[in-house]
Design a protein around this motif. Structure first.
Motif: not given
Length: 204
Positions: A4-32
């Protein structure tokens, strides 16, 4: 099912936002890291979370060294830009239109002292040409969009006109059929009563 295509906008839910930040941060470091290994380049990533926590990645042993290289590079770029900006009296400063720029380039290339042009003049001329090309491409794109828009409007009008013509043809056909039916009814033979039939037989 596809992803499913994710809409690029701020995640309002704090828990979801923190989980997404942690997962995508790890992915960014891996790609780098993959980029630095595959392409043999120096990569540095700096991330500050919404809570102020600092995360980093460096393909070298020293993140400070990469940042220092970046700072020196930006200083050099700013110096070149300042030198170009200070040449307001350059003989190319007044050439703004594409036609004038092309004429100027052609003239300079034909002159025997073309080798005497300074780097500043050449850089400024190059910037002017790139600016004019960008404006030309933008204008071309704008005209193409307007042309497509006009063609779609014409297509819409033609479809509506075609629909009106079809309705008129249907109306004409129905009218002709009704008139033909009425004419046939008018010319149909009338029935004779018994007295009329006897008179016709005596006449014969």
């Amino acid at each position: 099912m596809g992803r499913r295509k994710v809409e690029i906008k701020r995640i309002e839910d704090n828990s979801s936002r923190q989980a997404t930040f942690s997962k995508r941060r790890s992915g960014l470091m891996k790609k780098a890291k993959q980029l630095s290994i595959l392409c043999d380049v120096d990569v540095a990533v700096l991330v500050f979370s919404s809570r102020g926590r600092f995360f980093e990645f460096s393909s070298t042993n020293s993140l400070t060294g990469v940042i220092h290289r970046y700072t020196n590079h930006m200083k050099a770029e700013d110096k070149v830009s300042a030198e170009v900006d200070d040449t307001e009296e350059s003989k190319y400063a007044s050439f703004m239109t594409m036609e004038e720029l092309l004429q100027t380039v052609e003239k300079q290339l034909k002159e025997p002292d073309v080798d005497d042009l300074s780097i500043t003049d050449l850089v400024h001329l190059e910037n002017q040409v790139e600016t004019a090309l960008t404006q030309t491409r933008f204008r071309k794109t704008h005209l193409l969009i307007e042309s497509i828009k006009n063609l779609r409007e014409k297509e819409k009008l033609l479809i509506e006109e075609n629909k009106l013509l079809e309705d008129e043809i249907c109306t004409i056909n129905n009218t002709e059929e009704n008139e033909m039916t009425m004419n046939l009814n008018n010319i149909a033979p009338t029935r004779m009563d018994c007295g009329q039939q006897k008179e016709a037989l005596n006449f014969l």
